[in-house]
Structures are given as structure tokens and as C-alpha cells.
Design an enzyme around this catalytic site. Structure first.
Site, PDB file in Angstrom:
ATOM      1  N   SER A 326      14.483  60.970  96.679  1.00 11.96           N
ATOM      2  CA  SER A 326      14.054  62.152  95.937  1.00 11.96           C
ATOM      3  C   SER A 326      15.001  63.302  96.260  1.00 11.96           C
ATOM      4  O   SER A 326      15.287  63.562  97.429  1.00 11.96           O
ATOM      5  CB  SER A 326      12.624  62.540  96.329  1.00 11.96           C
ATOM      6  OG  SER A 326      11.713  61.541  95.945  1.00 11.96           O
ATOM      7  N   CYS A 495       3.640  62.781  96.780  1.00  3.32           N
ATOM      8  CA  CYS A 495       4.885  62.078  97.085  1.00  3.32           C
ATOM      9  C   CYS A 495       4.794  61.469  98.480  1.00  3.32           C
ATOM     10  O   CYS A 495       4.449  62.154  99.441  1.00  3.32           O
ATOM     11  CB  CYS A 495       6.076  63.036  97.010  1.00  3.32           C
ATOM     12  SG  CYS A 495       7.662  62.209  97.273  1.00  3.32           S
ATOM     13  N   ASP A 540       5.057  60.314  92.945  1.00  2.18           N
ATOM     14  CA  ASP A 540       6.373  59.743  93.237  1.00  2.18           C
ATOM     15  C   ASP A 540       6.207  59.043  94.576  1.00  2.18           C
ATOM     16  O   ASP A 540       6.390  59.643  95.639  1.00  2.18           O
ATOM     17  CB  ASP A 540       7.425  60.853  93.313  1.00  2.18           C
ATOM     18  CG  ASP A 540       8.839  60.295  93.493  1.00  2.18           C
ATOM     19  OD1 ASP A 540       8.986  59.065  93.550  1.00  2.18           O
ATOM     20  OD2 ASP A 540       9.783  61.102  93.590  1.00  2.18           O
ATOM     21  N   TRP A 542       6.086  55.267  97.141  1.00  2.00           N
ATOM     22  CA  TRP A 542       6.732  54.003  97.453  1.00  2.00           C
ATOM     23  C   TRP A 542       5.869  53.243  98.440  1.00  2.00           C
ATOM     24  O   TRP A 542       5.083  53.817  99.192  1.00  2.00           O
ATOM     25  CB  TRP A 542       8.115  54.246  98.035  1.00  2.00           C
ATOM     26  CG  TRP A 542       8.132  55.168  99.214  1.00  2.00           C
ATOM     27  CD1 TRP A 542       7.926  54.850 100.531  1.00  2.00           C
ATOM     28  CD2 TRP A 542       8.338  56.592  99.194  1.00  2.00           C
ATOM     29  NE1 TRP A 542       8.006  55.965 101.322  1.00  2.00           N
ATOM     30  CE2 TRP A 542       8.264  57.056 100.525  1.00  2.00           C
ATOM     31  CE3 TRP A 542       8.593  57.523  98.166  1.00  2.00           C
ATOM     32  CZ2 TRP A 542       8.422  58.395 100.867  1.00  2.00           C
ATOM     33  CZ3 TRP A 542       8.751  58.846  98.519  1.00  2.00           C
ATOM     34  CH2 TRP A 542       8.669  59.274  99.855  1.00  2.00           C
TER      35      TRP A 542
END
Length: 543
Positions: A326, A495, A540, A542
């Protein structure tokens, strides 16, 4: 897909099963007819797990397709290859029975590429293929993308953790003036890494091959558009350094192929067992490869009789992929540079080895220098965007390096405020272990708080007996959360970790909407889905 292409795709299967040409044609025609066989690729940590595969399967049924075999769902959060092989092993016998094809039961391995080793080859030709991607950097012509990354000089590389921290997190800036590269707050920066030289040398040593030998792998399928697995000719050293993934856990099909190179029968059986989809095989693979975290170097070290042909290994290993980070800067403040925030990955495995992150370990050593230190990069656009009107309030939840895009967001909001624009509440929930160790961008954030740009909530998980995370603070501040997303039509951004943090945030949102909005669970879920569709709830994350 036409019949000719389909036949080519199933060449391996046709060698596995006794089929004459007429049967092959019949098989192709029948499979292309309205039958239903679907396998999906997904990840259970995401909300819309395998949604496309489920839709395609259902739609085929609605259109009258005959179901030949059940829908398969692969989960990349676990072992997607294992899911597929388990599905495939039941799929082929069912399909062959359906189409009247007799199986031989033979286990067939077919090499896709033919090896050519070069002895006398002009140096200029070696170089052209040797590092084709890097060679193309001489031109450096926009636009820059995955096939044409920009070779950016490292402008700054500094440690973000405090002196008492045992870990490392780097703030890295790349100089992009004159490149015509454009980015926006919320975008990602792709970085092409280079494998560790020590690991590369170990592979050459274990395979008994001189790594500077120049070779070419040529696709045996003349109709294929992919003539080589990576730019050729090149040396084994270049292939292992720039093009091949040598640090991830090898998939089971790789172990199956490698087993044939073992001279010790026990070693051979061990690898073959881990390639099986039986309960015993899965358990062995999970323990020895996944849990003990072995990469191809470790496997070569721990199985002494394994001496694979290096060209075959180069064919089997997956391509080394770029890593995405990012972007942690706003182009409104930083016109000539782009920033990332990256934790340096380093950990001890159960076998006592120390594994290091490919990209972060490489980047850690890249510093401003003369001549410049270059890194191949390109920008990947994102849908992770601030509201078009800065007057709209926002909540950002970003523990650890999840703060990266929010640093850019805060810079943009501060820029708008200084321009005299009306700026809504800019609220950040940030968490780390200890205030003096890993409070990323602490001084910057505190300055934004002082100037009135930022409202900051911090959670330091290890500074008290009971751990406190950002989700605890979010749950505690239900009124603030509802005021922003319920009463003021504000935006919320998340995030970081998809498996735990992002899921917990979603559940807290659901509870807040139910409680403060006085809604049923189904209505609250619909409210959050509507926020998502309106780009008011963005993630966003993961795994």
C-alpha cells in the site's frame, strides 16, 4: 475453446487413458457439449468466497446442463492445490465413466519444455536473454506496468521501529521525477524482488550444476504462444535469482516429480507419500512441508539422495512474483516520490532455520547512493479511495503496517484543510505492541492531532497485562462509530489482517448498526452491504 485447443489441453489425459482418435474426438465434443463440471478458486477469509464459481455452476444447471461431477471449491487460505487434486482424482474416473473412456491407471509425467545448453554463444545474445526484463530498463519508456516496470532510485530508507524493538519496519521512498508515473492515495506499489544469493548457490551445489551454464527451455507445444517459461537463453544463476520462486513451500506436484530423482528408496517413498491425496499423505505434507516451513533449498538439504536435474527444477518451480505494498504517501505532497511502509520478515522455523522475506530483506539493504541504487516498480490502481468531498467524515482502522494507506489519506485531508476547504472528522484507530517500539509515524500523527487534522485512537497491546487491540477501542466507541456511518453518511476503511482483525471489525459494525440503528440482524447486514456498494465501507486486507 475449440476442439483442437481442447485436445491439446488434454494431451496428458489422453496418454493416461487408452483412447483411439475417434474416442478422443467424441470426448472433446461431449465435454464441449452442455455438461457441468466446475472448480472454483477462492479464499475463505473473504466475504464473497468462490462466488463466481458458485454462480457459474448454478447457472449451468438452470440452462439445462447435465451435471457430470460435483462443484469443487478451492480455498487458498488453506491448501488450494490439495483441494484441486482431491477433486481432480475423483473427477477423472467419473468423467471417463460418463464418456465411456477406459483408464490404464498409469502414472504419466510429461515434460513441457526441452532443454538446450549453450557452449558457444555470442555474449550479446546471452545478455539479451540473460536479464531481458532488466535489459529493457535501458529504454525506460512510459507507461510502466508489470511487463515494463520503472527502475526507480531509492531516495530514502529509514527504520521506523524504536531502538529497543527486536523487529524492523522500513519507510522507503522511491524517486520518480521524470518517469511520468502517476499514483493516487490508496493505490499499491509493486516491487520486483531478487532472491538471496546464498540460497541460489545452495541449489546449484545440491544439484551439482555450474550456475553460470547458459541454457534455454523451449516449449514442446509448437502452437503455444508461451515459448519459454522465462526469458531465454539465460544462466541457471539468473533464472534462480530473478525469475523463479525458491522460498515458498513447494506444491505436492513438485514433490511428486522430484521423487523420481531420489536414489534412496525411502526418500523416494517419503516424497511420493506427501504428493498423495490420502489422509496419511495430506498429514505428512502438512507437517513436513507446511508446518515445518520447508522451501526447495531445505528439501534438497534434508533429502541427501535427491539430486534433481536443474533444468527440470526450473520448469517445476513457479515464477517469482512482484510484491504489492500500500502506498503510504500522497502525490499532493510528494510529487517526485512514492513511499511504502514494509515490515522486514524474519522468523525461525521449527527446524531451527531462519527464513527471511524475499522482498523486504532485499529492500532493507537498498539505500540512497551514488551511483543510485535502483528498484523495479510500477503502480497498481486501486478502488480504495477517499470520498470525493473532504467534508465527509471518515474512520480508518489500520493497526501495524495497515496504517500505510491512511498516512496518505491523512496527508490529503491535511492538504485540503490548509487550502481552506471544509474537512470532516478524520479518525484513525492505530494499534501496535508498544508505544516506544513500533508506534509507526508517531511524530507525524501527533502533529496532525495538534493541528486539528486528526482524531487518533491508539491501542498498545503489550503495555498492560491484558492485551488491547484496535477492535476493543472500536467496540468501546460505538457512539462515535454510529455517528459517522449512521448519522453523517461517513466512510469507514479497514487495512490489515483479513483473517482476524478485518473480520472482527465487520462483526462490530454489524452489532453497532443493529444496536444504534435499531435494526434486525438481516437489516443490519443489508445496511452494511449497501455501504459496501456505495464505496462507504472499503477494505484493503491480506491473509
Amino acid at each position: 475453446m475449440n476442439v483442437k485447443k481442447f485436445d491439446k489441453f488434454f494431451q496428458v489425459m489422453m496418454k493416461h487413458y487408452r483412447c483411439n482418435s475417434a474416442t478422443q474426438r467424441r470426448f472433446s465434443m461431449l465435454v464441449l457439449a452442455p455438461t457441468s463440471k466446475v472448480f472454483g478458486l477462492g479464499n475463505k477469509t473473504y466475504e464473497h468466497y468462490n462466488e463466481v464459481a458458485i454462480y457459474v455452476d448454478r447457472r449451468l444447471e438452470q440452462l439445462g446442463a447435465t451435471r457430470v461431477f460435483e462443484l469443487g471449491l478451492g480455498d487458498d487460505d488453506a491448501n488450494i492445490e490439495d483441494d484441486f487434486i482431491t477433486w481432480k482424482d475423483k473427477f477423472w474416473p467419473t468423467v471417463c465413466d460418463f464418456f465411456g473412456i477406459e483408464g490404464t491407471g498409469e502414472d504419466v509425467s510429461i515434460r513441457q519444455y526441452k532443454l538446450t545448453e549453450h557452449v558457444d554463444i555470442p555474449p550479446e545474445r546471452i545478455y539479451t536473454g540473460e536479464i531481458a526484463r532488466l535489459h529493457s530498463f535501458k529504454n525506460q519508456r512510459a507507461p510502466f506496468d508489470a511487463k515494463n516496470p520503472y527502475l526507480a532510485p531509492v531516495h530514502e530508507n529509514r527504520e521506523l521501529h524504536g531502538p529497543t524493538s527486536e523487529r524492523s519496519c522500513r519507510h522507503i521512498e522511491f524517486y520518480i521525477e521524470g518517469s511520468k508515473m502517476r499514483y493516487e492515495a490508496g493505490d499499491h506499489l509493486a516491487v520486483y524482488p531478487v532472491n538471496n544469493a546464498e540460497l541460489v548457490n545452495k541449489i546449484g551445489e545440491k544439484c551439482g550444476v555450474h550456475l553460470d551454464t547458459v541454457f534455454t527451455l523451449t516449449n514442446t507445444d509448437e502452437e503455444s504462444t508461451k515459448k519459454h517459461p522465462f526469458p531465454c537463453p539465460c544462466s541457471y544463476r539468473t533464472a534462480l535469482t530473478h525469475y523463479l520462486d525458491i522460498t515458498s513451500n513447494p506444491r505436492t506436484h513438485v514433490l511428486k516429480e522430484l521423487a523420481e530423482y531420489c536414489t534412496d528408496p525411502n526418500d523416494k517413498e517419503k516424497l511420493k507419500l506427501m504428493a498423495l491425496t490420502s489422509a496419511e499423505g495430506k498429514a505428512a505434507y502438512q507437517q513436513w512441508v507446511v508446518q515445518e516451513n520447508r522451501n526447495i533449498v531445505h528439501i534438497l538439504e534434508d533429502i541427501p539422495s535427491l539430486k534433481p536435474a536443474l533444468d527440470h527444477l526450473c520448469e517445476l518451480l513457479p515464477r517469482l512474483q512482484c510484491r504489492y505494498y500500500s502506498i503510504s504517501s500522497s502525490p499532493k505532497l510528494y510529487i517526485t516520490s512514492v513511499h511504502i511502509t514494509a515490515v522486514v520478515v524474519e522468523y525461525k522455523t521449527p527446524t531451527g532455520r531462519v527464513n527471511k522475506g524475499v522482498t523486504t530483506s532485499w529492500l532493507k539493504e537498498k539505500h540512497p547512493s551514488d551511483p543510485p541504487c535502483y528498484v523495479p516498480i510500477f503502480v497498481r490502481k486501486s478502488q480504495f479511495r477517499l470520498p470525493t468531498r473532504p467534508s465527509i467524515p471518515i474512520i480508518m482502522v489500520g493497526p501495524g503496517t495497515g496504517i500505510a494507506p491512511f498516512r496518505a489519506f491523512i496527508q490529503e485531508r491535511d492538504f485540503a484543510r490548509k487550502e481552506g476547504k471544509e474537512v470532516g472528522d478524520t479518525i484513525l484507530y492505530f494499534g501496535c505492541r508498544k508505544k516506544d517500539e513500533d508506534f509507526l509515524y508517531r511524530k507525524e500523527l501527533e502533529e496532525y492531532v495538534k493541528s486539528g487534522t486528526l482524531i487518533l485512537h491508539t491501542a498498545f497491546s503489550r503495555e498492560q497485562a491484558q492485551k488491547i487491540y484496535v477492535t476493543h477501542l472500536l467496540e468501546k466507541n460505538k457512539e462515535e462509530l454510529w455517528r459517522v456511518i449512521g448519522e453523517q453518511n461517513g466512510h469507514i476503511y479497514v487495512c490489515g489482517d483479513a483473517k482476524n482483525m478485518a473480520r472482527d471489525v465487520h462483526n462490530i459494525l454489524l452489532k453497532v448498526v443493529m444496536e444504534k440503528g435499531k435494526m434486525s440482524e438481516s437489516d443490519a447486514a443489508d445496511y452494511i452491504k449497501k455501504m459496501d456498494s456505495q464505496k462507504r465501507y472499503s477494505s484493503d486486507v491480506w491473509s
